[in-house]
Write an enzyme that holds these catalytic residues in place. Structure first.
Site, PDB file in Angstrom:
ATOM      1  CG  ASP A  31      -2.027   1.004   1.156  1.00 26.87           C
ATOM      2  OD1 ASP A  31      -2.369   1.427   0.028  1.00 26.87           O
ATOM      3  OD2 ASP A  31      -2.558   1.383   2.211  1.00 26.87           O
ATOM      4  CG  ASN A  33       1.845   1.507  -5.200  1.00 23.80           C
ATOM      5  OD1 ASN A  33       2.758   1.281  -4.406  1.00 23.80           O
ATOM      6  ND2 ASN A  33       1.298   0.564  -5.954  1.00 23.80           N
ATOM      7  CG  HIS A  48      -0.474   2.120  -9.243  1.00 25.90           C
ATOM      8  ND1 HIS A  48      -0.693   1.780  -7.928  1.00 25.90           N
ATOM      9  CD2 HIS A  48      -1.511   2.931  -9.588  1.00 25.90           C
ATOM     10  CE1 HIS A  48      -1.819   2.344  -7.497  1.00 25.90           C
ATOM     11  NE2 HIS A  48      -2.325   3.052  -8.488  1.00 25.90           N
ATOM     12  CD  GLU A  78     -13.768  -4.760  -1.041  1.00 30.59           C
ATOM     13  OE1 GLU A  78     -12.586  -5.118  -0.911  1.00 30.59           O
ATOM     14  OE2 GLU A  78     -14.722  -5.576  -1.014  1.00 30.59           O
ATOM     15  CG  LEU A 142       8.754 -17.520  -3.604  1.00 24.24           C
ATOM     16  CD1 LEU A 142       8.754 -17.439  -2.083  1.00 24.24           C
ATOM     17  CD2 LEU A 142       9.173 -16.176  -4.189  1.00 24.24           C
ATOM     18  NE  ARG A 205      -7.675   1.254   5.614  1.00 26.04           N
ATOM     19  CZ  ARG A 205      -7.471   2.558   5.777  1.00 26.04           C
ATOM     20  NH1 ARG A 205      -7.619   3.117   6.957  1.00 26.04           N
ATOM     21  NH2 ARG A 205      -7.129   3.315   4.744  1.00 26.04           N
ATOM     22  CB  SER A 207      -7.786  -3.060   3.173  1.00 26.64           C
ATOM     23  OG  SER A 207      -7.434  -1.859   3.821  1.00 26.64           O
ATOM     24  CD  GLU A 218       3.176 -12.964  15.913  1.00 25.85           C
ATOM     25  OE1 GLU A 218       3.218 -11.789  16.322  1.00 25.85           O
ATOM     26  OE2 GLU A 218       2.652 -13.891  16.565  1.00 25.85           O
TER      27      GLU A 218
HETATM   28  C1  IPE Z   1      -5.477  -2.511  -0.008  1.00 23.60           C
HETATM   29  O1  IPE Z   1      -5.158  -1.175  -0.149  1.00 23.60           O
HETATM   30  C2  IPE Z   1      -5.477  -3.191  -1.351  1.00 23.60           C
HETATM   31  C3  IPE Z   1      -4.183  -3.372  -1.993  1.00 23.60           C
HETATM   32  C4  IPE Z   1      -3.027  -3.006  -1.496  1.00 23.60           C
HETATM   33  C5  IPE Z   1      -4.219  -4.028  -3.265  1.00 23.60           C
HETATM   34  P1  IPE Z   1      -6.260  -0.040  -0.310  1.00 23.60           P
HETATM   35  O2  IPE Z   1      -5.518   1.217  -0.575  1.00 23.60           O
HETATM   36  O3  IPE Z   1      -7.271  -0.452  -1.317  1.00 23.60           O
HETATM   37  O4  IPE Z   1      -6.952  -0.029   1.113  1.00 23.60           O
HETATM   38  P2  IPE Z   1      -7.816   1.090   1.832  1.00 23.60           P
HETATM   39  O5  IPE Z   1      -8.861   1.531   0.846  1.00 23.60           O
HETATM   40  O6  IPE Z   1      -6.895   2.212   2.195  1.00 23.60           O
HETATM   41  O7  IPE Z   1      -8.379   0.426   3.045  1.00 23.60           O
HETATM   42  C1  IPE Z   2      -1.610   0.286  -3.361  1.00 23.55           C
HETATM   43  O1  IPE Z   2      -1.384   1.652  -3.407  1.00 23.55           O
HETATM   44  C2  IPE Z   2      -1.963  -0.296  -4.708  1.00 23.55           C
HETATM   45  C3  IPE Z   2      -3.384  -0.653  -4.859  1.00 23.55           C
HETATM   46  C4  IPE Z   2      -4.284  -0.557  -3.922  1.00 23.55           C
HETATM   47  C5  IPE Z   2      -3.793  -1.148  -6.153  1.00 23.55           C
HETATM   48  P1  IPE Z   2      -2.565   2.695  -3.370  1.00 23.55           P
HETATM   49  O2  IPE Z   2      -3.000   2.965  -4.783  1.00 23.55           O
HETATM   50  O3  IPE Z   2      -3.655   2.262  -2.469  1.00 23.55           O
HETATM   51  O4  IPE Z   2      -1.830   3.968  -2.795  1.00 23.55           O
HETATM   52  P2  IPE Z   2      -2.414   4.966  -1.704  1.00 23.55           P
HETATM   53  O5  IPE Z   2      -2.842   4.143  -0.538  1.00 23.55           O
HETATM   54  O6  IPE Z   2      -3.561   5.688  -2.360  1.00 23.55           O
HETATM   55  O7  IPE Z   2      -1.269   5.854  -1.385  1.00 23.55           O
HETATM   56 MG    MG Z   3      -4.043   2.492  -0.524  1.00 28.24          MG
END
Ligand code: IPE
Ligand code: IPE
Ligand code: MG
Length: 263
Positions: A31, A33, A48, A78, A142, A205, A207, A218
């Protein structure tokens, strides 16, 4: 760094007790990006793209350290709620990754598994995912598990539907249902539960990620944005993991025999 387990982890009831301070199975919520890109005045897609580089580095580093199973959350059920342009870019990045990386991963003996809902994906993506699994199915290194169009609630719903069908068809009696039946009906069937979960970006969280499988995992939450995650960050999480005492509801860590499911 300690040596990795020489035997496959026990999978009774889907629980993996790694008998070592090294986790057999690491799950990662990649998470941050978008925020990484925004902080640099770049479009989210650039975050990304850099996130894909971080994933490539993670697979190499995890493999070198003797991790047996690595699950990565790449697109949630989602995430379709995001603007169409970003969704389309993320699908494009998945296509690029599969086309670009699977041959090389396979040459490195990596086995690929995909978890998540398949039946409402674009046809070409469904084909690419199936091919990635079939071409790497006999690899013994792996196991890279890619959670794509994945949500734990959706997975549990599909598992429940499958089990309800077995009951309705008279193939399974309600009284005979066990936790193992649920494990076997999940997308992660046959895989050990994660020992360590890492989430980057500072969010604390799940998610909707692997809610059944993470029961005794853990949890490590790191402030770093996913594109900045590197081998040093992985090693930091492994050190943190090695200091945790896992009890699985008992009073002590399981013995090596218990960990291997032999008692
Ligand atoms: C969780 O991240 C999904 C992925 C990393 C693929 P999100 O960015 O979608 O989660 P929320 O919306 O902040 O909970
Ligand atoms: C995780 O990064 C990648 C996906 C959920 C696809 P985010 O795109 O959720 O990046 P933030 O959380 O908005 O920074
Ligand atoms: Mg995110």
């Amino acid at each position: 760094m300690t040596s990795h387990p020489t035997t496959a982890p026990a999978m009774a009831h889907g629980v993996s007790h790694s008998s070592d301070s090294l986790p057999a199975h690491i799950a990662v919520i990649m998470d941050g990006n978008g925020r990484w890109a925004k902080a640099r005045g770049l479009p989210r897609i650039e975050g990304h793209r850099r996130g894909l580089e971080a994933l490539r580095g993670l697979v190499r580093a995890a493999d070198q350290r003797g991790i047996r199973f690595l699950t990565v959350y790449s697109f949630s059920s989602e995430n379709w709620r995001r603007p169409a342009e970003e969704v389309s870019e993320l699908l494009g990045l998945l296509r690029y990754f599969i086309r670009q990386d699977v041959a090389d991963l396979s040459a490195r003996n990596v086995r690929i598994r995909i978890i998540g809902r398949r039946n409402d994906l674009p046809d070409d993506i469904a084909v690419l995912l199936r091919e990635a699994e079939t071409t790497t199915a006999s690899n013994t290194g792996l196991t890279l598990i890619i959670a794509f169009n994945y949500g734990a609630r959706d997975e549990l719903l599909r598992a429940t539907q499958a089990l309800a069908s077995q009951v309705a068809e008279g193939r399974l009696a309600v009284a005979d249902m066990s936790e193992q039946h649920i494990c076997d009906a999940l997308d992660t069937s046959g895989l050990p539960d994660p020992d360590l979960l890492i989430r980057t970006s500072g969010e604390v969280r799940l998610s909707n990620f692997m809610m059944w499988q993470l029961a005794y995992t853990e949890l490590v939450f790191l402030p770093v944005a996913w594109p900045d995650f590197d081998a040093a960050a992985l090693d930091g999480a492994l050190v943190e993991f090695s200091h945790r005492q896992r009890r699985f509801g008992g009073l002590t860590e399981p013995s090596a025999e218990q960990a291997r499911g032999q008692v």
